[in-house]
Every structure is written in structure tokens, then in C-alpha cells.
Design a protein around this motif. Structure first.
Motif, mmCIF file in Angstrom:
data_model
loop_
_atom_site.group_PDB
_atom_site.id
_atom_site.type_symbol
_atom_site.label_atom_id
_atom_site.label_comp_id
_atom_site.label_asym_id
_atom_site.label_seq_id
_atom_site.Cartn_x
_atom_site.Cartn_y
_atom_site.Cartn_z
ATOM 1 N N LEU A 1 -5.267 -7.382 -8.326
ATOM 2 C CA LEU A 1 -4.960 -7.963 -7.019
ATOM 3 C C LEU A 1 -4.172 -9.252 -7.163
ATOM 4 C CD1 LEU A 1 -8.233 -7.456 -4.968
ATOM 5 C CD2 LEU A 1 -6.001 -6.443 -4.524
ATOM 6 N N GLN A 2 -4.523 -10.037 -8.175
ATOM 7 C CA GLN A 2 -3.844 -11.319 -8.378
ATOM 8 C C GLN A 2 -2.396 -11.124 -8.799
ATOM 9 O OE1 GLN A 2 -5.648 -13.758 -11.371
ATOM 10 N NE2 GLN A 2 -4.470 -15.566 -10.849
ATOM 11 N N THR A 3 -2.149 -10.122 -9.627
ATOM 12 C CA THR A 3 -0.813 -9.921 -10.195
ATOM 13 C C THR A 3 -0.037 -8.807 -9.512
ATOM 14 O OG1 THR A 3 -1.666 -8.367 -11.845
ATOM 15 C CG2 THR A 3 -1.629 -10.714 -12.441
ATOM 16 N N ALA A 4 -0.652 -8.139 -8.511
ATOM 17 C CA ALA A 4 -0.034 -7.007 -7.808
ATOM 18 C C ALA A 4 0.287 -5.860 -8.763
ATOM 19 C CB ALA A 4 1.225 -7.446 -7.060
ATOM 20 N N SER A 5 -0.509 -5.723 -9.804
ATOM 21 C CA SER A 5 -0.315 -4.631 -10.759
ATOM 22 C C SER A 5 -1.245 -3.457 -10.471
ATOM 23 C CB SER A 5 -0.546 -5.130 -12.185
ATOM 24 O OG SER A 5 -1.843 -5.684 -12.325
ATOM 25 N N GLY A 6 -1.975 -3.535 -9.384
ATOM 26 C CA GLY A 6 -2.883 -2.469 -9.003
ATOM 27 C C GLY A 6 -3.601 -2.854 -7.737
ATOM 28 N N GLY A 7 -4.681 -2.156 -7.441
ATOM 29 C CA GLY A 7 -5.429 -2.445 -6.231
ATOM 30 C C GLY A 7 -4.872 -1.705 -5.031
ATOM 31 N N THR A 8 -5.272 -2.153 -3.865
ATOM 32 C CA THR A 8 -4.907 -1.474 -2.620
ATOM 33 C C THR A 8 -4.279 -2.457 -1.641
ATOM 34 O OG1 THR A 8 -6.720 0.110 -2.879
ATOM 35 C CG2 THR A 8 -5.785 -0.131 -0.677
ATOM 36 N N LEU A 9 -3.209 -2.018 -1.015
ATOM 37 C CA LEU A 9 -2.570 -2.759 0.068
ATOM 38 C C LEU A 9 -2.808 -1.984 1.354
ATOM 39 C CD1 LEU A 9 -0.529 -4.942 1.154
ATOM 40 C CD2 LEU A 9 1.236 -3.210 0.768
ATOM 41 N N HIS B 1 5.936 -2.302 -7.529
ATOM 42 C CA HIS B 1 4.494 -2.288 -7.790
ATOM 43 C C HIS B 1 3.973 -0.857 -7.672
ATOM 44 C CE1 HIS B 1 4.777 -6.662 -7.422
ATOM 45 N NE2 HIS B 1 5.425 -6.463 -6.293
ATOM 46 N N PRO B 2 4.371 0.007 -8.586
ATOM 47 C CA PRO B 2 4.060 1.435 -8.454
ATOM 48 C C PRO B 2 2.576 1.773 -8.534
ATOM 49 C CG PRO B 2 5.023 0.960 -10.605
ATOM 50 C CD PRO B 2 5.185 -0.277 -9.793
ATOM 51 N N LYS B 3 1.773 0.906 -9.138
ATOM 52 C CA LYS B 3 0.351 1.224 -9.300
ATOM 53 C C LYS B 3 -0.510 0.769 -8.120
ATOM 54 C CE LYS B 3 0.413 1.281 -14.356
ATOM 55 N NZ LYS B 3 -0.189 0.736 -15.603
ATOM 56 N N VAL B 4 0.090 0.102 -7.171
ATOM 57 C CA VAL B 4 -0.657 -0.334 -5.992
ATOM 58 C C VAL B 4 -0.776 0.840 -5.018
ATOM 59 C CG1 VAL B 4 -0.684 -1.868 -3.989
ATOM 60 C CG2 VAL B 4 0.065 -2.731 -6.216
ATOM 61 N N GLU B 5 -1.990 1.115 -4.591
ATOM 62 C CA GLU B 5 -2.203 2.147 -3.581
ATOM 63 C C GLU B 5 -1.956 1.539 -2.209
ATOM 64 O OE1 GLU B 5 -5.664 5.253 -1.994
ATOM 65 O OE2 GLU B 5 -6.172 3.627 -3.380
ATOM 66 N N VAL B 6 -1.165 2.229 -1.400
ATOM 67 C CA VAL B 6 -0.809 1.722 -0.074
ATOM 68 C C VAL B 6 -1.479 2.584 0.994
ATOM 69 C CG1 VAL B 6 1.050 1.230 1.548
ATOM 70 C CG2 VAL B 6 1.400 0.845 -0.907
ATOM 71 N N LEU B 7 -2.216 1.921 1.872
ATOM 72 C CA LEU B 7 -2.842 2.586 3.017
ATOM 73 C C LEU B 7 -2.191 2.046 4.285
ATOM 74 C CD1 LEU B 7 -6.622 2.370 2.008
ATOM 75 C CD2 LEU B 7 -5.028 4.241 1.597
ATOM 76 N N VAL B 8 -1.726 2.947 5.142
ATOM 77 C CA VAL B 8 -1.073 2.552 6.389
ATOM 78 C C VAL B 8 -1.883 3.076 7.571
ATOM 79 C CG1 VAL B 8 1.010 2.712 7.804
ATOM 80 C CG2 VAL B 8 1.212 2.555 5.308
ATOM 81 N N HIS B 9 -2.202 2.184 8.475
ATOM 82 C CA HIS B 9 -2.885 2.555 9.720
ATOM 83 C C HIS B 9 -1.906 2.299 10.868
ATOM 84 C CE1 HIS B 9 -7.023 2.611 7.890
ATOM 85 N NE2 HIS B 9 -6.398 1.835 7.023
ATOM 86 N N THR B 10 -1.692 3.293 11.711
ATOM 87 C CA THR B 10 -0.735 3.142 12.804
ATOM 88 C C THR B 10 -1.454 3.146 14.155
ATOM 89 O OG1 THR B 10 -0.348 5.534 12.988
ATOM 90 C CG2 THR B 10 1.062 4.291 11.467
#
Length: 306
Positions: free
Chosen positions: A85-93, A117-126
Motif C-alpha cells: 500500500l505504501q509503495t503502490a506495488s500491490g493492495g487494492t484501490l 501499478h499492474p499488481k494493484v487490484e482495482v475495484l470500481v463502484h458506480t
């Protein structure tokens, strides 16, 4: 149960030696011994049998070992998650997005973000802008990309990102398609197509019509911008659309945007919203840097816009 004691226990079990465990932990042998003694006292059982050539796990030690391994692995994963999360090398956005933003603006932003940041999982709520605002307040999403006007809320900070013109869109063969400007009075007999009348941008259109004393002849009420564009493409009427939603069709000359007289203020504002007092992760900050680049702005997230 003390984590340092479990760590010392695991290294002794792995190496078979208090001394070698101390070397791996960069501690003195007495320090490692003290940790094991404290752990054994807490558990009420001996964990090691001392032998001439090292140590061996007792029955209690063998029972504890898999649990110690899981605890230490969980701690390792937790530390890695924090580092990611600190380095944006993983985690979830998690991003909240107004419906039209998710279709026409957000894909380009997320494409650029994922490339970095290819390893970051992206969740989008519309949802509608006020629904996204609630997602921000609930911490369901970290940031929201929505449209003004938005009801003011004491716990919401709103940053203006950009403005876009709301355009009159007509088929290429329409009589006014070649005009430099057209007035609403010339459109009183035209068939108008509405998109989603509950959307914020359409409310702006209706307010502007009222301010101009114009009563449109509405022949179709649709629930999506894409459907409205298709109807215009087929020559079934005219509509008004935010520029970002129709710029591709204009570039391909599938439709024409005709300037409307007195419509300079008929504009929609794109805004970024977040919860007041938000503590930003590195992942969220990385996303916001991409937002800055896309809209050519500078965000001061440690302050609030004036």
C-alpha cells in the motif's frame, strides 16, 4: 502470546540450535533463551528437549509449530500488504464513479494507472453522484469521481477537476449541421431525445431550457447516453450530451456538434471527492497522481481547496 517469542521458537525449531537461531535473529543466545523461557511459562509446557547436539521439539513444541508458522506467515503477509500500500506495488484501490465518468473518462485513467501499478487490484463502484458520495462517506471507496452539482456535506471535500461543454448533437445530414450557431427558437419543431432525466447533467439542461424560455418537443425518453446517440445516428432526433460522451462520434463524423446560442454557461463540472481527514495510502496517492496528469491539475491532499 508474544510474537518475538514465537519467532525465536520457530528459528530454533528450524535450525535445531539456540545459537544458530540467535544468529538469524541478530540476538545474543541469552536473549533467545529468555524469550523461550517466557513463552514456555505462558504456555505452561516445555517446548524443547536439550540434547548433546542441539535441541529437539517436545510433543507440545510439535503441536505449537504449525500454529506458530501460520501466525508468522500472517504477520509477514500483513507487513507486505502495508508495504504494498505504501509503495503502490500491490493492495487494492477502490474508486467510486458516476455512471458517465465510468464509461467515458475512467477507463483511460485506469489504463494509465494499471500500466504503472499492474499488481494493484482495482475495484470500481458506480452510481449516481450522490450515491458515490455516500460510498465515500462509508469508506467503501477511497475516492469518488463525480459531477457537480452535489449536495454539500461537512465530511466531504470536493476538488474541481475540469469542465466540459454540453453540446447539441445532430445527424450529419441535418439542416443545421453546417451552421456556425443555432438558436433555440429555430429548434421548436425539432424532435428531442432525452437521456437519463434523473442524471445531474440533464437537470442542468432542463434548467438552461427554462432560463431561455424554451419548451422542447420531446419524442423519446431513454435511460442511457449510448441509446440516445444511436437514435441520433439513425436520424430520429436531436439531443444534448456532455462533450466527453460524444467526442469519438464527432471525430468519426458520425454526428455533428452544433454551437447553441447563449449556451456558454451550459457546462458540466467533473469533481473529485474524498472524506475529510482521509489518511492516504501510497496506492491511493499513486492513483491521484494519474488523475492529476489526466486533468492537468495539482492536488494538495494535505490541505483543502479554497
Amino acid at each position: 502470546m508474544d510474537v518475538q517469542g514465537l519467532e525465536a521458537f520457530w528459528w530454533i525449531a528450524k535450525t535445531g540450535s539456540f545459537n544458530r537461531a540467535a544468529e538469524r535473529l541478530f540476538l545474543t543466545q541469552p536473549s533467545v533463551t529468555a524469550r523461550i523461557q517466557a513463552l514456555e511459562k505462558e504456555l505452561g509446557q516445555k517446548l524443547f528437549e536439550r540434547r548433546p547436539r542441539g535441541v529437539r521439539l517436545t510433543d507440545a513444541g510439535r503441536a505449537l509449530l504449525p500454529h506458530a508458522e501460520r501466525v508468522l506467515q500472517d504477520i509477514k503477509r500483513a507487513r507486505q500488504a502495508m508495504l504494498d500500500l505504501q509503495t503502490a506495488s500491490g493492495g487494492t484501490l477502490s474508486v467510486g464513479s458516476a455512471l458517465t465518468t465510468s464509461a467515458y473518462l475512467l477507463p483511460e485513467i485506469l489504463t494509465r494507472f494499471k500500466a504503472r501499478h499492474p499488481k494493484v487490484e482495482v475495484l470500481v463502484h458506480t452510481g449516481r453522484s450522490h450515491q458515490v458520495q455516500q460510498l465515500v462517506l462509508d469508506d467503501t471507496v477511497q475516492v469518488g469521481l463525480v459531477h457537480a452539482p452535489l449536495p454539500a456535506h461537512a465530511d466531504i471535500v470536493a476538488y474541481p477537476l475540469s469542465e466540459e461543454q454540453i453540446l447539441l448533437v445532430v445527424p450529419p445530414d441535418h439542416p443545421v449541421a453546417s451552421r456556425d450557431e443555432v438558436s433555440l427558437e429555430e429548434l421548436t419543431q425539432e424532435s428531442f431525445i432525452t437521456t437519463d432525466r434523473a442524471s445531474g447533467y440533464w437537470a442542468l439542461v432542463e434548467q438552461w431550457w427554462t432560463s431561455q424560455g424554451f419548451v422542447p418537443h420531446i419524442t423519446m425518453e431513454l435511460d442511457s447516453i449510448e441509446a440516445a446517440k444511436r437514435m441520433v445516428l439513425c436520424g430520429l432526433g436531436l439531443t444534448l450530451l456532455p462533450q466527453s460522451t460524444v467526442q469519438n462520434e464527432i471525430a468519426l463524423k458520425q454526428v455533428v456538434a452544433v454551437p447553441l446560442k447563449n449556451s456558454a454557461n451550459l457546462r458540466r463540472q467533473n469533481i473529485l471527492i474524498y472524506r475529510r481527514g482521509k489518511i492516504w495510502s501510497g496506492t491511493a496517492r499513486a492513483f491521484l497522481r494519474v488523475v492529476e496528469e489526466h486533468f492537468d491539475i495539482t492536488l494538495d491532499l494535505d490541505d483543502e481547496p479554497g
